[in-house]
Design an enzyme around this catalytic site. Structure first.
Site, PDB file in Angstrom:
ATOM      1  N   HIS A   5     -27.661  17.033 -13.297  1.00 32.17           N
ATOM      2  CA  HIS A   5     -29.674  16.782 -13.515  1.00 32.17           C
ATOM      3  C   HIS A   5     -28.698  14.812 -13.350  1.00 32.17           C
ATOM      4  O   HIS A   5     -28.462  14.087 -13.539  1.00 32.17           O
ATOM      5  CB  HIS A   5     -29.388  17.531 -15.165  1.00 32.17           C
ATOM      6  CG  HIS A   5     -30.797  16.419 -16.313  1.00 32.17           C
ATOM      7  ND1 HIS A   5     -30.748  15.443 -16.535  1.00 32.17           N
ATOM      8  CD2 HIS A   5     -31.318  16.223 -15.389  1.00 32.17           C
ATOM      9  CE1 HIS A   5     -31.988  15.165 -16.981  1.00 32.17           C
ATOM     10  NE2 HIS A   5     -32.840  16.081 -16.134  1.00 32.17           N
TER      11      HIS A   5
ATOM     12  N   GLU B 275     -29.621  17.401  -8.607  1.00 32.71           N
ATOM     13  CA  GLU B 275     -31.086  16.909  -8.973  1.00 32.71           C
ATOM     14  C   GLU B 275     -31.415  15.116  -8.577  1.00 32.71           C
ATOM     15  O   GLU B 275     -31.110  14.181  -9.726  1.00 32.71           O
ATOM     16  CB  GLU B 275     -31.891  17.515 -10.570  1.00 32.71           C
ATOM     17  CG  GLU B 275     -33.610  17.290 -10.793  1.00 32.71           C
ATOM     18  CD  GLU B 275     -33.664  16.542 -11.812  1.00 32.71           C
ATOM     19  OE1 GLU B 275     -35.032  16.381 -12.071  1.00 32.71           O
ATOM     20  OE2 GLU B 275     -32.764  15.344 -11.772  1.00 32.71           O
TER      21      GLU B 275
ATOM     22  N   ASP C 274     -35.197  12.318  -8.622  1.00 31.11           N
ATOM     23  CA  ASP C 274     -36.202  12.614  -9.160  1.00 31.11           C
ATOM     24  C   ASP C 274     -36.968  11.014  -8.140  1.00 31.11           C
ATOM     25  O   ASP C 274     -36.264  10.406  -8.052  1.00 31.11           O
ATOM     26  CB  ASP C 274     -36.835  11.988 -10.150  1.00 31.11           C
ATOM     27  CG  ASP C 274     -36.626  12.124 -11.514  1.00 31.11           C
ATOM     28  OD1 ASP C 274     -36.557  13.354 -12.222  1.00 31.11           O
ATOM     29  OD2 ASP C 274     -35.113  12.347 -12.109  1.00 31.11           O
TER      30      ASP C 274
ATOM     31  N   HIS D 177     -36.638   8.091 -12.280  1.00 27.32           N
ATOM     32  CA  HIS D 177     -36.840   9.368 -12.907  1.00 27.32           C
ATOM     33  C   HIS D 177     -38.372   8.724 -13.401  1.00 27.32           C
ATOM     34  O   HIS D 177     -39.019   9.249 -14.096  1.00 27.32           O
ATOM     35  CB  HIS D 177     -35.739   9.202 -13.833  1.00 27.32           C
ATOM     36  CG  HIS D 177     -37.094  10.738 -15.018  1.00 27.32           C
ATOM     37  ND1 HIS D 177     -37.257  10.038 -16.491  1.00 27.32           N
ATOM     38  CD2 HIS D 177     -36.247  11.418 -14.895  1.00 27.32           C
ATOM     39  CE1 HIS D 177     -37.815  11.077 -16.815  1.00 27.32           C
ATOM     40  NE2 HIS D 177     -36.499  12.413 -16.227  1.00 27.32           N
TER      41      HIS D 177
END
Ligand SMILES: [Ca+2]
Ligand SMILES: [Ca+2]
Ligand SMILES: [Ca+2]
Length: 494
Positions: free
Chosen positions: A84, A111, A113, A126
């Site tokens: 994450h 992951e 963003d 993010h």
């Protein structure tokens, strides 16, 4: 002992093997864990591998192996780890070193963003603003690329009190170049910018590394996939868009990110998950409560059956997104959540000694301000944070006493598993058996109240076999705002 990495169908067998080994007091039974089958098998023409260009494109790099595994939707598919925001425990979230660190720690997927700058360049960020994670302020979309590159990223998960680093906001192109040979990239938040992202993937030669993801209407997804047949796509599904699975029909996404606030949600029911898992990878998130009910990273560390193990065996997960890559990887190898090192002793913060206020502890705020009533009538503040049970509202002037049973005479170093978003977070001293207090130990920020870290104290004590008391005291002349999960005594080197 190292296990071959777990696969979905082998997990229950492995648990049985572990139980058998524990029962008969030997490790011999563990060799029966049937987790040794190669991850690639022949695929029928209708397989995802055929759909995405066939399985024979290599396996020379970690990224190629991860892509090949992503297309394996069989019952023996390797369980894939998604980090994450990258490995933010080692570097700023969504930074280039966080990508490298995630792959170094064993993740197959990071992951990240993606948002657009004012001049339309996809960058990693993010939030809609740069405020939490950089020394700047304002919406990402108000900065040109040149302007956003002036900013410095903060450590870890950022926050008002978190220190700056020398790292800069990466462009997506820079991130894809770092990931190219290492693994896959989940392009979160990027769906509105999907065409610009696609251009970056093509330009950097990373079409097979980039995982598009959205919960957009199926017709919108279909239009994008028809325009870019090589795009790798995962769909987010919950009770809000349950019909998407049938709407995709014969042209299923390579995976579904399944989100369920409660195990009772329709999307989490066995027959539905069975159908999903028969067509696609099932991706489940374990970072905090509400993504998969209470099946979290932290609950997994207490007992894997309360988290990751249940996600795999009951909810058909074959991809898990985590905030704790190292612990998840360890569990995949061994079946253990947060094992105690050999010869060590651990005492949970909430298991303070009996005797009440003035004897076992001093707590300056009356009553339990936490949400867990584990020690009725006591003033110590015990709370649950996404499955982590800890003492919170730690304040100057407070102290807690613990009884520990030392298994063997020797020198031990004390560590504390703590969390705090503050810098400084606080300090404590330790005393054993009513003796003098140690030097002050600084608690380091973990950049979140809800993300714990085991921090060594440097305090070493010679302890004889048998029961001892350990008192942790918080000086009242220092700022104190941190949480204590547990104390641990590990055998010192000498
Ligand atoms: Ca209290
Ligand atoms: Ca307190
Ligand atoms: Ca605890």
């Amino acid at each position: 002992m190292i296990f071959p990495r777990l696969r979905r169908t082998s997990l229950s067998a492995l648990v049985v093997a572990l139980t058998a080994a524990a029962t008969i007091g030997t490790t011999a039974a563990m060799s029966s864990a049937p987790a040794t089958t190669p991850s690639t098998t022949a695929h029928a023409d209708a397989s995802p591998a055929a759909r995405y260009g066939g399985p024979g494109h290599g396996g020379r790099t970690d990224a190629e192996r991860a892509y090949r595994d992503l297309l394996d939707h069989s019952d023996r598919a390797k369980i894939l780890t998604a980090a994450h925001r990258g490995q933010w425990r080692d570097a700023p979230e969504n930074s280039l070193p966080a990508i490298t660190a995630a792959f170094d720690d064993g993740a197959e997927i990071v992951e990240l963003d993606v948002r657009l700058t004012a001049d339309g360049v996809p960058v990693l960020m993010h939030d809609t603003t740069v405020d939490r994670t950089t020394d700047g302020s304002g919406p990402v979309s108000s900065f040109t690329l040149a302007e956003i590159k002036e900013l410095r990223l903060k450590e870890g998960l950022g926050g008002a009190q978190t220190a700056l680093t020398d790292e800069r906001v990466p462009t997506l192109a820079e991130a894809m170049e770092v990931a190219a040979d290492r693994g896959l990239v989940n392009l979160d938040k990027g769906w509105p910018a999907r065409e610009k992202i696609w251009d970056v993937l093509v330009g950097t030669g990373t079409v097979r590394n980039g995982l598009f993801k959205s919960d957009a209407p199926v017709a919108e997804v279909r239009a994008f996939r028809e325009a870019h047949p090589d795009a790798v796509y995962l769909h987010m599904i919950s009770d809000d868009n349950l019909t998407a699975f049938d709407e995709f029909g014969d042209d299923q996404p390579v995976g579904y990110e399944v989100v369920f606030g409660s195990e009772q949600d329709a999307v989490a029911r066995a027959p539905f998950l069975e159908r999903l898992a028969g067509e696609s990878r099932v991706w489940i998130n374990s970072m905090w409560d509400g993504l998969a009910d209470h099946l979290t990273d932290e609950a997994s560390l207490i007992d894997p059956s309360r988290g990751w193990e249940s996600l795999v065996t009951t909810f058909r997960a074959s991809m898990i997104q985590t905030d704790d890559v190292e612990k998840l990887e360890h569990w995949l190898r061994t079946g253990e959540g947060d094992p105690l090192p050999r010869g060590s002793v651990r005492v949970q913060a909430e298991d303070f000694a009996p005797g009440g206020a003035g004897v076992a502890y001093r707590d300056v705020d009356a009553g339990n301000r936490g949400n867990l009533d584990m020690r009725p009538g006591e003033d110590v503040d015990i709370s649950d944070a996404d499955g982590n049970v800890r003492v919170s509202w730690m304040r100057g002037g407070e102290w807690l006493t613990y009884e520990v049973d030392v298994p063997r005479t020797g020198r031990y170093e004390l560590s504390a598993r703590v969390s705090s978003p503050y810098t400084p977070a606080g300090t404590y001293t330790v005393s054993f058996d009513g003796g003098p207090a140690s030097e002050r130990v600084a608690v380091r920020s973990t950049t979140s109240h809800d993300k714990q870290e085991l921090q060594a104290s440097g305090v070493v004590e010679h302890l004889t076999e048998g029961r001892h008391t350990v008192r942790v005291s918080l000086p009242d002349d220092a700022y104190q705002n941190w949480n204590l999960d547990y104390l641990q005594l590990d055998r010192a080197a000498r």
